[in-house]
Every structure is written in C-alpha cells, then in structure tokens.
Scaffold this motif. Sequence first.
Motif, PDB file in Angstrom:
ATOM      1  N   LYS A   8     -83.499  -4.583 -16.043  1.00  0.00           N
ATOM      2  CA  LYS A   8     -84.643  -4.845 -15.164  1.00  0.00           C
ATOM      3  C   LYS A   8     -85.925  -5.081 -15.969  1.00  0.00           C
ATOM      4  N   ILE A   9     -86.121  -4.308 -17.046  1.00  0.00           N
ATOM      5  CA  ILE A   9     -87.309  -4.485 -17.894  1.00  0.00           C
ATOM      6  C   ILE A   9     -87.309  -5.867 -18.525  1.00  0.00           C
ATOM      7  N   ILE A  10     -86.169  -6.252 -19.091  1.00  0.00           N
ATOM      8  CA  ILE A  10     -86.070  -7.563 -19.753  1.00  0.00           C
ATOM      9  C   ILE A  10     -86.221  -8.686 -18.725  1.00  0.00           C
ATOM     10  N   GLY A  11     -85.568  -8.542 -17.577  1.00  0.00           N
ATOM     11  CA  GLY A  11     -85.675  -9.556 -16.527  1.00  0.00           C
ATOM     12  C   GLY A  11     -87.104  -9.732 -16.045  1.00  0.00           C
ATOM     13  N   LYS A  12     -87.798  -8.619 -15.868  1.00  0.00           N
ATOM     14  CA  LYS A  12     -89.188  -8.676 -15.422  1.00  0.00           C
ATOM     15  C   LYS A  12     -90.057  -9.379 -16.459  1.00  0.00           C
ATOM     16  N   ARG A  13     -89.802  -9.097 -17.731  1.00  0.00           N
ATOM     17  CA  ARG A  13     -90.580  -9.736 -18.788  1.00  0.00           C
ATOM     18  C   ARG A  13     -90.326 -11.241 -18.810  1.00  0.00           C
ATOM     19  N   ILE A  14     -89.073 -11.646 -18.666  1.00  0.00           N
ATOM     20  CA  ILE A  14     -88.751 -13.079 -18.637  1.00  0.00           C
ATOM     21  C   ILE A  14     -89.495 -13.750 -17.485  1.00  0.00           C
ATOM     22  N   LYS A  15     -89.468 -13.121 -16.315  1.00  0.00           N
ATOM     23  CA  LYS A  15     -90.153 -13.683 -15.150  1.00  0.00           C
ATOM     24  C   LYS A  15     -91.657 -13.787 -15.400  1.00  0.00           C
ATOM     25  N   GLN A  16     -92.250 -12.750 -15.979  1.00  0.00           N
ATOM     26  CA  GLN A  16     -93.689 -12.770 -16.253  1.00  0.00           C
ATOM     27  C   GLN A  16     -94.052 -13.904 -17.208  1.00  0.00           C
ATOM     28  N   PHE A  23     -93.828 -22.262 -15.017  1.00  0.00           N
ATOM     29  CA  PHE A  23     -92.517 -22.871 -14.787  1.00  0.00           C
ATOM     30  C   PHE A  23     -91.827 -22.216 -13.605  1.00  0.00           C
ATOM     31  N   SER A  24     -91.145 -23.038 -12.816  1.00  0.00           N
ATOM     32  CA  SER A  24     -90.236 -22.508 -11.802  1.00  0.00           C
ATOM     33  C   SER A  24     -88.928 -22.160 -12.520  1.00  0.00           C
ATOM     34  N   GLN A  25     -88.052 -21.465 -11.820  1.00  0.00           N
ATOM     35  CA  GLN A  25     -86.747 -21.169 -12.421  1.00  0.00           C
ATOM     36  C   GLN A  25     -85.998 -22.460 -12.733  1.00  0.00           C
ATOM     37  N   LEU A  26     -86.091 -23.427 -11.847  1.00  0.00           N
ATOM     38  CA  LEU A  26     -85.411 -24.707 -12.062  1.00  0.00           C
ATOM     39  C   LEU A  26     -85.981 -25.441 -13.277  1.00  0.00           C
ATOM     40  N   GLU A  27     -87.287 -25.382 -13.455  1.00  0.00           N
ATOM     41  CA  GLU A  27     -87.907 -26.011 -14.627  1.00  0.00           C
ATOM     42  C   GLU A  27     -87.461 -25.322 -15.916  1.00  0.00           C
ATOM     43  N   LEU A  28     -87.302 -24.003 -15.865  1.00  0.00           N
ATOM     44  CA  LEU A  28     -86.813 -23.277 -17.042  1.00  0.00           C
ATOM     45  C   LEU A  28     -85.414 -23.738 -17.398  1.00  0.00           C
ATOM     46  N   PRO A  38     -78.734 -22.433 -12.325  1.00  0.00           N
ATOM     47  CA  PRO A  38     -80.064 -21.962 -11.939  1.00  0.00           C
ATOM     48  C   PRO A  38     -80.055 -20.585 -11.272  1.00  0.00           C
ATOM     49  N   THR A  39     -78.996 -20.278 -10.522  1.00  0.00           N
ATOM     50  CA  THR A  39     -78.940 -18.960  -9.880  1.00  0.00           C
ATOM     51  C   THR A  39     -78.782 -17.849 -10.921  1.00  0.00           C
ATOM     52  N   ASN A  40     -78.283 -18.189 -12.093  1.00  0.00           N
ATOM     53  CA  ASN A  40     -78.147 -17.176 -13.145  1.00  0.00           C
ATOM     54  C   ASN A  40     -79.521 -16.709 -13.635  1.00  0.00           C
ATOM     55  N   ILE A  41     -80.511 -17.594 -13.655  1.00  0.00           N
ATOM     56  CA  ILE A  41     -81.870 -17.191 -14.043  1.00  0.00           C
ATOM     57  C   ILE A  41     -82.383 -16.156 -13.062  1.00  0.00           C
ATOM     58  N   SER A  42     -82.137 -16.368 -11.782  1.00  0.00           N
ATOM     59  CA  SER A  42     -82.550 -15.409 -10.760  1.00  0.00           C
ATOM     60  C   SER A  42     -81.880 -14.056 -10.995  1.00  0.00           C
ATOM     61  N   ARG A  48     -79.791  -8.166 -12.417  1.00  0.00           N
ATOM     62  CA  ARG A  48     -78.465  -8.043 -11.804  1.00  0.00           C
ATOM     63  C   ARG A  48     -77.336  -8.527 -12.700  1.00  0.00           C
ATOM     64  N   THR A  49     -77.664  -9.088 -13.858  1.00  0.00           N
ATOM     65  CA  THR A  49     -76.624  -9.546 -14.774  1.00  0.00           C
ATOM     66  C   THR A  49     -77.060  -9.251 -16.197  1.00  0.00           C
ATOM     67  N   ASN A  50     -76.090  -9.128 -17.075  1.00  0.00           N
ATOM     68  CA  ASN A  50     -76.340  -8.817 -18.469  1.00  0.00           C
ATOM     69  C   ASN A  50     -76.182 -10.107 -19.291  1.00  0.00           C
ATOM     70  N   PRO A  51     -77.296 -10.782 -19.602  1.00  0.00           N
ATOM     71  CA  PRO A  51     -77.197 -12.057 -20.323  1.00  0.00           C
ATOM     72  C   PRO A  51     -76.745 -11.848 -21.763  1.00  0.00           C
ATOM     73  N   THR A  52     -76.087 -12.854 -22.296  1.00  0.00           N
ATOM     74  CA  THR A  52     -75.693 -12.792 -23.702  1.00  0.00           C
ATOM     75  C   THR A  52     -76.927 -12.966 -24.592  1.00  0.00           C
ATOM     76  N   ILE A  53     -76.793 -12.574 -25.823  1.00  0.00           N
ATOM     77  CA  ILE A  53     -77.877 -12.771 -26.788  1.00  0.00           C
ATOM     78  C   ILE A  53     -78.200 -14.259 -26.892  1.00  0.00           C
TER      79      ILE A  53
END
Length: 77
Positions: A8-16, A23-28, A38-42, A48-53
């Motif tokens: 959640k911390i990492i996801g929040k930072r990415i969103k910020q 950028f929108s999620q689609l632009e990213l 695109p739903t994976n960015i959300s 809600r998901t553990n992204p790879t390095i």
Amino acid sequence: MEKDKILKIIGKRIKQVRESKGFSQLELVGKMLGDIDPTNISRIESGRTNPTIYTLYRIAEALEVSLEELVSIEISN
C-alpha cells in the motif's frame, strides 16, 4: 512490517508521483510502451498486487524517477 502495508505504501507513492506528473494510469501504461495491462496499474497503486522488481523499474523509468524513490520505506523497530 506487513507485506500488505508495504504494498500500500509503494502503491500510494506511485500514484502520488504519477499524479504529480499529470499522467493518467493509461498514459503511464503508454509511457511504459505497453506489455502491461492498464488494470494492473490500478491494482499496484491500491496495493492489491505485488509487482515484480522489473515492473517497478519500468514504472520508475516511465515516471522519470529513480526506483529508489518509488520503493524507499522507512523501517523502524
């Protein structure tokens, strides 16, 4: 620290960072040159998901920030 809290911390930072760049999620996803749903960015931004390095690296590159800036977490005992 719990896995869910870290995600959640990492996801929040990415969103910020994404929003601060305007950028929108689609632009990213477009800046990442595809190969990611695109739903994976959300899911990443909501923790809600553990992204790879590698995925985190690609997000950092697309946002023009260091990987460290996205994943740096203060660890306290």
